[in-house]
Design an enzyme around this catalytic site. Sequence first.
Site: not given
Length: 360
Positions: A88, A162, A205, A333, A336, A340, A352
Amino acid sequence: MERLFTPCAIGNVKLKNRVVFAPTSLGGHGLELYREIAAGGTGLVILPDVSVQPSMLGAPSLDSGWFFPYFRQVLYLCRKEGCEAAPQLFFPEYDLAYVGGLFQNRQSLGAEEVRRKMAENVDGYCDSLSETQAEEIIARFGAAAKYAAAAGFRLVQIHGDRLLGSFSSAVFNHRTDRYGKRTAFPAAVVRAVKEAAPELAVDYKLTVRTEEPRLGRGGVAIGEVPEFVRALEEAGADSFHVAAANHSNLRDTIPAANHPFLRGEGCFSHLGEAVLNCASKPVCLVGKIQHGAFAEGLVERGYGFVGLSRQLIADPQWPNKVRAGREEEIRYCVYCNQKCVGGLMSHKPVGCVLRQETEG
Ligand SMILES: Cc1cc2nc3c(=O)[nH]c(=O)nc-3n(C[C@H](O)[C@H](O)[C@H](O)COP(=O)(O)O)c2cc1C
């Protein structure tokens, strides 16, 4: 799962299925997790925040060949399992040298003052760049694409948040030169990447913000999505990865279970729909996706890919388990955000809570 596990392509890059590990900063180089995720059946891993200029704190960057051994190791680990990997590419939304100085002086300035000065710098940075500086940054993306191809990548993701998110947003972009047209800078970056490395496929993205409720400050206003999609496709984008816009609060881009608005599975579906409605290229949706049937439904609806971040950290075997009909074995998952996002915020490696409990 007839559709989720069928092969597909981004540009000329073939992927074995439609499951993507969304870009996820891990507070380390992440080799073990990438190995697990590739072995778990994911088709594409996006390597988070790979800087196009020398990065702070030794994070992998593509401003030179320095990190090639690392990238080649990731590619090896992934391709061994039939999984692709893509960096990325990003440029920060603030002046790196200035912000680096703030962090160096954080003892004397105090955390609150560092935060205030940094926010001020983000607010003014896009407008403060001269046209020449903007063009130098665009050229850096082109150079990084060449390095990406030389490292062995076939695909890159351009981080549309960004700095590109600042140029895309009326909240930050008040420029009066050619980059005052909000699509101009992001489209120029895509063109630069395509021109520098035509053999690479380009995923963009595309981060989307909404006014009601007010979520996100950088990125593309939801009403401007069609104009951006057209400009980015014309510039050469081969696919879109849709998520929530940032420059505000991580709580909104990585929403926890109790977020006031972004609660259910597919919590960014409203943003994804806006892109799906006008894109002619494949679209990937992220946001609390965690059940096989839901993911399959998205592909049926027209999405090319589904992106998972936290669910794959919680259980890298998710694709294999869904595919084999062993969903009762999935470690789901609970959003919470403790280990992470919490790890990220406290500059510790991302973990995790579920994996610690079950793996001791
Ligand atoms: C720990 C963590 C780090 C992340 N780092 C990045 C990043 O570097 N770049 C990025 O574009 N998104 C980043 N994200 C956002 C994810 O790509 C994704 O959009 C978001 O978590 C929602 O997907 P999920 O509900 O499947 O987790 C990060 C998410 C998490 C949980």
